[in-house]
Structure formats: structure tokens, C-alpha cells
Enzyme design. Structure first.
Site, PDB file in Angstrom:
ATOM      1  N   ASP A   1       0.778  -1.262   0.250  1.00 38.28           N
ATOM      2  CA  ASP A   1      -0.013  -0.096   0.090  1.00 38.28           C
ATOM      3  C   ASP A   1       0.808   1.259   0.142  1.00 38.28           C
ATOM      4  OD1 ASP A   1      -2.248   2.141   0.587  1.00 38.28           O
ATOM      5  OD2 ASP A   1      -3.337  -0.021   1.038  1.00 38.28           O
TER       6      ASP A   1
ATOM      7  N   HIS B   1       2.246   2.114  -3.093  1.00 41.76           N
ATOM      8  CA  HIS B   1       1.364   3.007  -3.648  1.00 41.76           C
ATOM      9  C   HIS B   1       1.812   4.445  -3.844  1.00 41.76           C
ATOM     10  CE1 HIS B   1      -2.507  -0.044  -3.141  1.00 41.76           C
ATOM     11  NE2 HIS B   1      -1.315  -0.591  -3.783  1.00 41.76           N
TER      12      HIS B   1
END
Ligand SMILES: *[C@@H]1O[C@H](CO)[C@@H](O)[C@H](O)[C@H]1NC(C)=O
Ligand SMILES: *[C@@H]1O[C@H](CO)[C@@H](O)[C@H](O)[C@H]1NC(C)=O
Ligand SMILES: *[C@@H]1O[C@H](CO)[C@@H](O)[C@H](O)[C@H]1NC(C)=O
Length: 396
Positions: free
Chosen positions: A220, A243
Site C-alpha cells: 500500500d 502505492h
């Protein structure tokens, strides 16, 4: 004869001298408490929680400062809380592996540090969150209880986290809340690119954070900056997979505090889903993000190198409610962002209709997609372009 006698003595003094140097290097000043003196076992199976907690309370009590010494070997550590205040500066010196129990937990953390002013967590060791045993248990859409973050800080000040590695957290690796003066230096964070919600460092409601020289590979956000964060400096961070570096999500709850004073510079993002992102939910209650600078950033095959998304709505349920984000974004600079985009639209500035983005500055942009110019999509944003624009998308 005499010379070999003197040589022998010289040698033994020298050896003793080296030992003294070594001990003072390892242990520093203050009381040193070895967790094995309290019965911790480096076999990776025996629960060493009580031993480590006893070592903690002894070190934390020391007026001259105390060191909890974790030797090489793997120690199983259950959910624990290390609470202050401590009587002197406290060092958590990790040379082995601290291993979490497997599966989910009713706590939101594995290791919680709270109410401590003056803590160093250092060493060449690592914290293994045992994420693979919990990743499949969490269903975001069903709103089930999320697994625990590996390390949580609550009400902490003057903390240095140096050199250590965090592996496979079940949820966030580090979660910083209500704290001031947290400094990450040269840390490594690692989890697979497809592991769910394994943000590297998440910060909220905290002041004066430094993240310098980190290598973050995760599933993430490498770093996520939540509501109530002010004065955060991020530099020389390598991110990928992951991310990207993200401000948000913002506007999920009522009365969120503003985000003010974010500086991100000299970072490298490789094959990440996003590069530099600001996102807020729609609809959302009012708050502000201002005074943000992203500068000298290399991106390599990044899906969305620059993205402001004020229609953030990952679970399709919120989009049906309609309504705009009331998070006001202003004074955001993107300076010298260069490299390759993995999608044609390299710049997305989708701001809120009711609270347009103000004072967005893009300077010296150099981004390409497959060797060609990228494009940009912008809505509700007041943007100024400056300097040399190589492959410059102009939105007005
Ligand atoms: C952050 O700084 C502000 C202003 O100095 C202060 O009021 C607030 O309590 C601080 N917050 C934290 C979590 O330290
Ligand atoms: C903007 O943020 C930087 C970094 O936190 C800070 O030093 C500076 O004082 C802020 N400027 C304003 C006008 O708030
Ligand atoms: C940004 O807005 C454009 C135009 O409304 C839309 O096509 C695009 O999907 C949006 N992008 C994101 C990431 O929300």
C-alpha cells in the site's frame, strides 16, 4: 625473551582495551538490560513477552537511561504495550528478530509504545509481523476488524527509529498518532507488492516528523499522511513496490484537523501505483491541506506520477451518495518531478467543484510515457506552470 614478554602484555592490554570499546559501543550509557537475563528464549517458539516487559520496566526506571538489549536470535513476542513515562532516555536495541504471533488479534497493534519522551529504537535486527497469516482474514468491503499494525506510537515525543527492518506487517508497519518529534533514519520496510493495507509509515495528528533515508517496499502507501499532520520532512526515500507517497485519505470523518507543512524531496519511486498523491473522500466534511512541496523526485514506470483526487471512493458505495469534498487544497508545489509514467495521463488534478484547488504550482516537469509526451487531466484547479516544461501538459 624480554621483548616477547612485553609484546604479550601489550597484546593482552590491547585485547582488554578492544573489549572495553566494544562493550561501550554496544551498550552506550546507562543501565543495560539483556532480555535473556529475564528468561527470553531465542528459539522463535517460546513466548518471551513477560521477559521483555520486565526488561522494559527495569530500563525505563533507570534515571541515567536504560537500554533493553535484544540479542541475536528469534524471540516470539505477543501483543505488548511499552508505556512511559520513563525516568531517563530509553533505548530499545534490536539485534535479533522479534516475531509476532500468527493470525488476527483483537488489538489494533502488535507493539504499542506510549507516553514516552526520549526513546531510541535501533539495531541491525528486525520486527517480523507474520503478515501472511492474517492478510486473507481481512475483508475491507465487509468492514470487518482489520488486523493489527506492527508498531504503533501514541503520545510519544523525541523518538529516533534507526537502522531496523520491519517485515510483513499484518496491517500498517508503523502507525504514528498524537506524537511530536518522531525521526526515522535509515530504516527498511518490506512486504510483498500485493499484500493488503501494509502501509509503510502512517502519520496522523502529529508534529515535527522526519523520515530520512528509508527503503520501503510494500503493498500500500509507502508513506501516508493523515489528518492533523504538520511539519513533516521526507527525504531520500526509495519507494517500490507500493502505492507511493500520499496525503490522505482525508475527509472521511467529521472535524478532522488540517494538514500543514509537508516537504518531500530527493525521493525515488519505482513501479508504484501512484507517485505523489493527495486524496480526499467525496462527499466529505470541511478541512484544509496547505503548504506542501514535492521537489526533486525521480519516478520510474509509475502509474500516476502526480495525482490529486478529490473524488476518492474506493468501495463504490460512497459514489452513490453524491456530493463534493469540502477539503480545501492550497499552496501545493511540484518542482522538478522527472522520469517515466506507466500511463499516458501522467498528471491528474481532479479537485473539488465546491472547493477548487488554489495555488497549485508545477515547475520543471519532465515526464514521459513510452518515450512520448504525457497528457494531463485537470478539473477545478488553479494551476501555474513555471520554468522549463519538458513534455508539458497544460491544463487551464
Ligand atoms: C502540535 O503543535 C501544536 C502547536 O504547537 C500543539 O498545539 C499540538 O498540541 C501539537 N500536537 C502534538 C500531537 O504534539
Ligand atoms: C510551510 O511548511 C514548512 C515545513 O513544515 C514550514 O517550515 C513553514 O514554516 C511553513 N510555512 C507556512 C507559511 O506555514
Ligand atoms: C479525473 O477526472 C476526469 C474527468 O472528469 C475523469 O475522466 C478521470 O477518471 C478522473 N480521474 C481520477 C483518477 O479520478
Amino acid at each position: 625473551m624480554a621483548s616477547s614478554f612485553f609484546f604479550f602484555h601489550f597484546l593482552s592490554f590491547f585485547v582488554i582495551f578492544l573489549i572495553i570499546i566494544k562493550v561501550s559501543q554496544v551498550h552506550g550509557k546507562g543501565t543495560v538490560v539483556n532480555i535473556q537475563d529475564f528468561g527470553a528464549l531465542p528459539d522463535g517458539k517460546t513466548d518471551s513477552s513477560q521477559a521483555i516487559l520486565k526488561a522494559w520496566s527495569q530500563a525505563c526506571k533507570s534515571k541515567v537511561g536504560g537500554t533493553i538489549f535484544i540479542p541475536p536470535g528469534t524471540f516470539l513476542l505477543n501483543t505488548v504495550t511499552f508505556s512511559g513515562p520513563c525516568n531517563g532516555p530509553t533505548i530499545f536495541n534490536v539485534n535479533g528478530v522479534l516475531r509476532a504471533p500468527t493470525g488476527n488479534s483483537r488489538y489494533e497493534y502488535w507493539i504499542l509504545f506510549q507516553h514516552i519522551n526520549g526513546l531510541t529504537i535501533n539495531g541491525k535486527g528486525s520486527l517480523d509481523g507474520q503478515g501472511p497469516s492474517a492478510w486473507s482474514l481481512y475483508n475491507v468491503k465487509a468492514n470487518s476488524r482489520h488486523p493489527p499494525s506492527s508498531i504503533k506510537f501514541n503520545d510519544m515525543s523525541n523518538v529516533l527509529i534507526q537502522s531496523i527492518t520491519s517485515i510483513n506487517s499484518k496491517f500498517f508497519h508503523y502507525q504514528i498518532d498524537g506524537s511530536q518529534g518522531i525521526h526515522f533514519e535509515d530504516v527498511t520496510i518490506t512486504a510483498p507488492g500485493d499484500s493488503p493495507n501494509t502501509d509503510g509509515i502512517h502519520i496522523g495528528n502529529s508534529n515535527d516528523t522526519i523520515i530520512h533515508k528509508a527503503k520501503i517496499s510494500t503493498g500500500d502507501d509507502c508513506i501516508s499522511i493523515g489528518p492533523g499532520t504538520s511539519n513533516i520532512h521526507i527525504s531520500e526515500v526509495y519507494c517500490g513496490p507500493g502505492h507511493g507517497i500520499s496525503i490522505g485519505s482525508l475527509g472521511k470523518y467529521q472535524n478532522e484537523a488540517d494538514v500543514n507543512g509537508v516537504v518531500v524531496r530527493d525521493c525515488t519511486l519505482v513501479r508504484t501505483q501512484n507517485g505523489l498523491r493527495i486524496k480526499s473522500w467525496a462527499p466529505s466534511p470541511p478541512s484544509k491541506v496547505f503548504n506542501v512541496t514535492f521537489e526533486d523526485i525521480d519516478v520510474n514506470h509509475v502509474e500516476n506520477p502526480i495525482i490529486i483526487d478529490q473524488q476518492y471512493c474506493p468501495h463504490s458505495t460512497c459514489s452513490k451518495q453524491g456530493g463534493e469534498s469540502q477539503v480545501q487544497i492550497s499552496n501545493v508545489k511540484f518542482i522538478n518531478i522527472r522520469g517515466t509514467s506507466a500511463s499516458k495521463v501522467g498528471v491528474v488534478l481532479n479537485c473539488s467543484k465546491s472547493f477548487r484547488c488554489q495555488g497549485i504550482e508545477i515547475r520543471d516537469l519532465d515526464l514521459t510515457f513510452n518515450g512520448h509526451e504525457i497528457t494531463a487531466t485537470c478539473s477545478n484547479a488553479n494551476i501555474n506552470f513555471y520554468g522549463q516544461q519538458i513534455a508539458a501538459p497544460i491544463c487551464t
